[in-house]
Design a protein around this motif. Structure first.
Motif, PDB file in Angstrom:
ATOM      1  N   ILE A 218     -12.981 -73.486  61.107  1.00 11.90           N
ATOM      2  CA  ILE A 218     -13.407 -74.599  60.864  1.00 11.90           C
ATOM      3  C   ILE A 218     -12.348 -75.455  60.109  1.00 11.90           C
ATOM      4  CG2 ILE A 218     -15.307 -75.559  59.084  1.00 11.90           C
ATOM      5  CD1 ILE A 218     -16.631 -73.012  59.349  1.00 11.90           C
ATOM      6  N   PRO A 219     -12.106 -76.726  60.892  1.00  5.96           N
ATOM      7  CA  PRO A 219     -10.761 -77.472  60.318  1.00  5.96           C
ATOM      8  C   PRO A 219     -11.278 -78.190  58.885  1.00  5.96           C
ATOM      9  CG  PRO A 219     -11.443 -77.757  62.601  1.00  5.96           C
ATOM     10  CD  PRO A 219     -12.413 -77.080  62.052  1.00  5.96           C
ATOM     11  N   ARG A 220     -12.489 -78.489  58.670  1.00  8.79           N
ATOM     12  CA  ARG A 220     -12.847 -79.065  57.560  1.00  8.79           C
ATOM     13  C   ARG A 220     -12.560 -78.247  56.336  1.00  8.79           C
ATOM     14  NH1 ARG A 220     -13.344 -81.847  53.627  1.00  8.79           N
ATOM     15  NH2 ARG A 220     -14.898 -83.367  53.177  1.00  8.79           N
ATOM     16  N   LEU A 221     -12.365 -77.126  56.482  1.00 14.49           N
ATOM     17  CA  LEU A 221     -11.862 -76.172  55.239  1.00 14.49           C
ATOM     18  C   LEU A 221     -10.373 -75.924  55.040  1.00 14.49           C
ATOM     19  CD1 LEU A 221     -14.568 -73.222  55.587  1.00 14.49           C
ATOM     20  CD2 LEU A 221     -14.947 -75.160  54.067  1.00 14.49           C
ATOM     21  N   ARG A 222      -9.586 -76.460  56.033  1.00 12.36           N
ATOM     22  CA  ARG A 222      -8.251 -76.629  55.683  1.00 12.36           C
ATOM     23  C   ARG A 222      -7.872 -77.397  54.652  1.00 12.36           C
ATOM     24  NH1 ARG A 222      -7.363 -76.726  62.272  1.00 12.36           N
ATOM     25  NH2 ARG A 222      -8.302 -74.680  62.804  1.00 12.36           N
ATOM     26  N   ASP A 223      -8.787 -78.324  54.281  1.00 14.19           N
ATOM     27  CA  ASP A 223      -8.314 -79.282  53.271  1.00 14.19           C
ATOM     28  C   ASP A 223      -8.322 -78.570  52.021  1.00 14.19           C
ATOM     29  OD1 ASP A 223      -7.955 -81.820  51.843  1.00 14.19           O
ATOM     30  OD2 ASP A 223     -10.033 -81.887  51.508  1.00 14.19           O
ATOM     31  N   GLU A 224      -7.420 -78.561  50.959  1.00 12.23           N
ATOM     32  CA  GLU A 224      -7.303 -77.940  49.958  1.00 12.23           C
ATOM     33  C   GLU A 224      -8.304 -78.463  48.734  1.00 12.23           C
ATOM     34  OE1 GLU A 224      -4.517 -78.025  45.915  1.00 12.23           O
ATOM     35  OE2 GLU A 224      -3.455 -77.607  47.782  1.00 12.23           O
ATOM     36  N   ARG A 225      -8.562 -79.865  48.904  1.00 14.91           N
ATOM     37  CA  ARG A 225      -9.600 -80.347  47.954  1.00 14.91           C
ATOM     38  C   ARG A 225     -10.963 -79.707  48.288  1.00 14.91           C
ATOM     39  NH1 ARG A 225      -5.772 -83.846  49.455  1.00 14.91           N
ATOM     40  NH2 ARG A 225      -4.604 -84.986  47.752  1.00 14.91           N
ATOM     41  N   THR A 226     -11.029 -79.691  49.458  1.00 19.64           N
ATOM     42  CA  THR A 226     -12.583 -79.275  49.800  1.00 19.64           C
ATOM     43  C   THR A 226     -12.850 -77.927  49.297  1.00 19.64           C
ATOM     44  OG1 THR A 226     -12.606 -80.708  51.963  1.00 19.64           O
ATOM     45  CG2 THR A 226     -14.157 -78.875  51.867  1.00 19.64           C
ATOM     46  N   ARG A 227     -11.698 -77.081  49.614  1.00 20.70           N
ATOM     47  CA  ARG A 227     -11.862 -75.615  49.176  1.00 20.70           C
ATOM     48  C   ARG A 227     -12.265 -75.489  47.730  1.00 20.70           C
ATOM     49  NH1 ARG A 227      -7.494 -75.202  52.662  1.00 20.70           N
ATOM     50  NH2 ARG A 227      -6.028 -74.632  50.700  1.00 20.70           N
ATOM     51  N   ALA A 228     -11.435 -76.274  46.759  1.00 19.53           N
ATOM     52  CA  ALA A 228     -11.323 -76.484  45.479  1.00 19.53           C
ATOM     53  C   ALA A 228     -12.939 -77.030  45.018  1.00 19.53           C
ATOM     54  CB  ALA A 228     -10.334 -77.443  45.006  1.00 19.53           C
ATOM     55  N   ARG A 229     -13.494 -77.841  45.734  1.00 21.36           N
ATOM     56  CA  ARG A 229     -14.749 -78.233  45.462  1.00 21.36           C
ATOM     57  C   ARG A 229     -15.986 -77.284  45.837  1.00 21.36           C
ATOM     58  NH1 ARG A 229     -13.199 -84.078  48.286  1.00 21.36           N
ATOM     59  NH2 ARG A 229     -12.251 -85.164  46.389  1.00 21.36           N
ATOM     60  N   LEU A 230     -16.011 -76.523  46.682  1.00 17.71           N
ATOM     61  CA  LEU A 230     -16.683 -75.591  47.254  1.00 17.71           C
ATOM     62  C   LEU A 230     -16.572 -74.456  46.211  1.00 17.71           C
ATOM     63  CD1 LEU A 230     -16.500 -75.418  51.025  1.00 17.71           C
ATOM     64  CD2 LEU A 230     -18.346 -76.159  49.782  1.00 17.71           C
ATOM     65  N   VAL A 231     -15.486 -74.028  45.768  1.00 17.71           N
ATOM     66  CA  VAL A 231     -15.301 -73.078  44.810  1.00 17.71           C
ATOM     67  C   VAL A 231     -15.983 -73.442  43.531  1.00 17.71           C
ATOM     68  CG1 VAL A 231     -13.514 -71.933  43.184  1.00 17.71           C
ATOM     69  CG2 VAL A 231     -13.287 -71.942  45.544  1.00 17.71           C
ATOM     70  N   ALA A 232     -15.906 -74.541  43.146  1.00 17.45           N
ATOM     71  CA  ALA A 232     -16.402 -75.263  41.901  1.00 17.45           C
ATOM     72  C   ALA A 232     -18.162 -75.099  42.018  1.00 17.45           C
ATOM     73  CB  ALA A 232     -16.085 -76.660  41.690  1.00 17.45           C
ATOM     74  N   VAL A 233     -18.674 -75.437  43.177  1.00 12.06           N
ATOM     75  CA  VAL A 233     -20.015 -75.264  43.703  1.00 12.06           C
ATOM     76  C   VAL A 233     -20.295 -73.719  43.466  1.00 12.06           C
ATOM     77  CG1 VAL A 233     -21.837 -75.367  45.390  1.00 12.06           C
ATOM     78  CG2 VAL A 233     -20.173 -77.293  44.912  1.00 12.06           C
ATOM     79  N   ALA A 234     -19.688 -72.928  44.002  1.00  8.45           N
ATOM     80  CA  ALA A 234     -19.893 -71.488  43.771  1.00  8.45           C
ATOM     81  C   ALA A 234     -19.921 -70.957  42.537  1.00  8.45           C
ATOM     82  CB  ALA A 234     -18.702 -70.825  44.897  1.00  8.45           C
ATOM     83  N   GLY A 235     -18.935 -71.681  41.638  1.00 10.02           N
ATOM     84  CA  GLY A 235     -18.784 -71.253  40.347  1.00 10.02           C
ATOM     85  C   GLY A 235     -20.241 -71.581  39.496  1.00 10.02           C
ATOM     86  N   ALA A 236     -20.638 -72.858  39.838  1.00  8.21           N
ATOM     87  CA  ALA A 236     -21.775 -73.304  39.201  1.00  8.21           C
ATOM     88  C   ALA A 236     -23.131 -72.600  39.479  1.00  8.21           C
ATOM     89  CB  ALA A 236     -21.948 -74.907  39.589  1.00  8.21           C
ATOM     90  N   VAL A 237     -23.046 -72.216  40.726  1.00 12.60           N
ATOM     91  CA  VAL A 237     -24.431 -71.474  41.198  1.00 12.60           C
ATOM     92  C   VAL A 237     -24.183 -70.135  40.613  1.00 12.60           C
ATOM     93  CG1 VAL A 237     -25.280 -70.626  43.169  1.00 12.60           C
ATOM     94  CG2 VAL A 237     -24.623 -72.690  43.319  1.00 12.60           C
ATOM     95  N   TYR A 238     -22.983 -69.612  40.518  1.00 11.37           N
ATOM     96  CA  TYR A 238     -22.981 -68.125  40.084  1.00 11.37           C
ATOM     97  C   TYR A 238     -23.304 -68.356  38.422  1.00 11.37           C
ATOM     98  CZ  TYR A 238     -20.944 -63.448  40.237  1.00 11.37           C
ATOM     99  OH  TYR A 238     -20.921 -61.873  40.266  1.00 11.37           O
ATOM    100  N   ALA A 239     -23.091 -68.984  37.825  1.00 12.65           N
ATOM    101  CA  ALA A 239     -23.308 -69.272  36.366  1.00 12.65           C
ATOM    102  C   ALA A 239     -24.775 -69.257  36.253  1.00 12.65           C
ATOM    103  CB  ALA A 239     -22.601 -70.459  35.728  1.00 12.65           C
ATOM    104  N   ALA A 240     -25.628 -70.219  37.263  1.00 12.18           N
ATOM    105  CA  ALA A 240     -26.711 -70.569  37.034  1.00 12.18           C
ATOM    106  C   ALA A 240     -27.503 -68.928  37.305  1.00 12.18           C
ATOM    107  CB  ALA A 240     -27.378 -71.481  38.064  1.00 12.18           C
ATOM    108  N   VAL A 241     -26.996 -68.351  38.252  1.00 14.04           N
ATOM    109  CA  VAL A 241     -27.818 -66.979  38.685  1.00 14.04           C
ATOM    110  C   VAL A 241     -27.635 -65.849  37.299  1.00 14.04           C
ATOM    111  CG1 VAL A 241     -27.427 -64.819  40.187  1.00 14.04           C
ATOM    112  CG2 VAL A 241     -27.454 -67.077  41.140  1.00 14.04           C
ATOM    113  N   LEU A 242     -26.369 -65.918  36.887  1.00 20.11           N
ATOM    114  CA  LEU A 242     -26.169 -65.232  35.774  1.00 20.11           C
ATOM    115  C   LEU A 242     -27.229 -65.527  34.613  1.00 20.11           C
ATOM    116  CD1 LEU A 242     -24.639 -63.026  34.127  1.00 20.11           C
ATOM    117  CD2 LEU A 242     -22.794 -64.660  33.869  1.00 20.11           C
ATOM    118  N   THR A 243     -27.292 -66.662  34.450  1.00 16.74           N
ATOM    119  CA  THR A 243     -28.400 -67.179  33.463  1.00 16.74           C
ATOM    120  C   THR A 243     -29.678 -66.908  33.584  1.00 16.74           C
ATOM    121  OG1 THR A 243     -26.800 -69.142  32.768  1.00 16.74           O
ATOM    122  CG2 THR A 243     -29.301 -69.209  32.031  1.00 16.74           C
TER     123      THR A 243
END
Length: 302
Positions: A218-243
């Motif tokens: 998936i070429p779109r994921l080769r962009d470092e900023r995209t990966r960093a933003r997706l990690v932020a989304v994953a972290g926010a979702v994980y925090a919500a699930v933990l709560t």
């Protein structure tokens, strides 16, 4: 810990005792496996330190040492046929549990030191930096849930029994439970958010590694900023699930029997995850000369 895990697997072959509704060797098995994953991940994260390496080494050593003390007490109590957690039935048992409480607090502080150092270190890849830091913070939050288990239950306040604290909410410890995990199927269980939170330490970086692997196709994921933003989304979702899991447990609700409020909250979290991911993937890719290749996204620097 790895050796102890093997011993704990073999333990029931010669010792079939049951304690609080579970095979007596189940606890050292689960704790030793958890410590293997926790300490290996923490050791991997220490490679990323660019500042305070000596302090990080000492913090990691403290975490490992307190883990050893914890497991010596847990295994010793198994051999004695006694509960290791929440046990105040004799002065000796109470002293052992108090030592465990102290070692857990020191372990938490050692991990906090590592987390602070990770925030201060200049990790070049933004996605890797974000994954490691979010994983460390959520791991600390999950470990902190364990302190909620040390409070006496209403039944223990009414009728002292030498047991102070419980992992189940609304039902006694040792009742009907899920296979393998031992989590309660009739009441809330604080071990659920405790487990999920602590293992964010592994799962958030693994999410990034998955994105890096997918970037090949998936070429779109080769962009470092995209990966960093997706990690932020994953972290926010994980925090919500933990709560959500903590809230569910504190209401005395089993993980596998959610009510409408829990299902509604889970649906909102899933919707937010989908919208956040879609929004990130629709953002334009910014090209820059210093963009790092995805293959290097999880390599330590410094």
């Amino acid at each position: 810990m790895a050796v102890l895990a093997v011993v704990s697997v073999a333990g029931p072959l010669a010792d079939d005792r049951v304690l609080v509704g579970a095979p007596i060797w189940a606890k050292p098995l689960k704790f030793s496996v958890s410590f293997v994953a926790y300490c290996l991940t923490l050791a991997w994260m220490l490679q990323f330190l660019t500042r305070g390496r000596k302090l990080g080494w000492w913090a990691g050593t403290v975490v490992a040492s307190t883990g050893v003390i914890e497991m010596v007490i847990i295994t010793g109590q198994v051999i004695r046929g006694k509960r290791s957690h929440f046990n105040h039935q004799t002065p000796f048992d109470a002293a052992l549990f108090n030592v465990m409480g102290l070692t857990v607090a020191v372990l938490w502080l050692g991990t906090l030191v590592v987390a602070v150092l990770l925030f201060r270190s200049g990790i070049a890849d933004r996605a890797a930096a974000r994954a490691i830091r979010i994983g460390a913070v959520l791991g600390l939050a999950g470990a902190g849930v364990g302190f909620l288990m040390t409070q006496p239950t209403p039944a223990q306040r009414r009728t002292p029994s030498g047991i102070v604290g419980a992992h189940s909410v609304g039902v006694p410890d040792g009742g009907p439970s899920m296979p393998l995990t031992g989590w309660s199927t009739t009441g809330g269980d604080l071990r659920v958010p405790h487990f999920v939170g602590m293992h964010a330490l592994q799962l958030i970086p693994l999410t990034l590694m998955g994105l890096v692997a997918l970037a090949v196709r998936i070429p779109r994921l080769r962009d470092e900023r995209t990966r960093a933003r997706l990690v932020a989304v994953a972290g926010a979702v994980y925090a919500a699930v933990l709560t959500l899991l903590t809230w569910q447990a504190l209401r005395g609700q089993p993980l596998i029997h959610p009510d409408g409020a829990t299902l509604g909250a889970a649906g909102l979290i899933a919707l937010a995850a989908a919208l956040g991911t879609t929004a990130v993937l629709r953002l334009p890719v910014e090209r820059s000369g210093d963009e790092r290749t995805p293959e290097r996204a999880t390599q330590p620097v410094g």
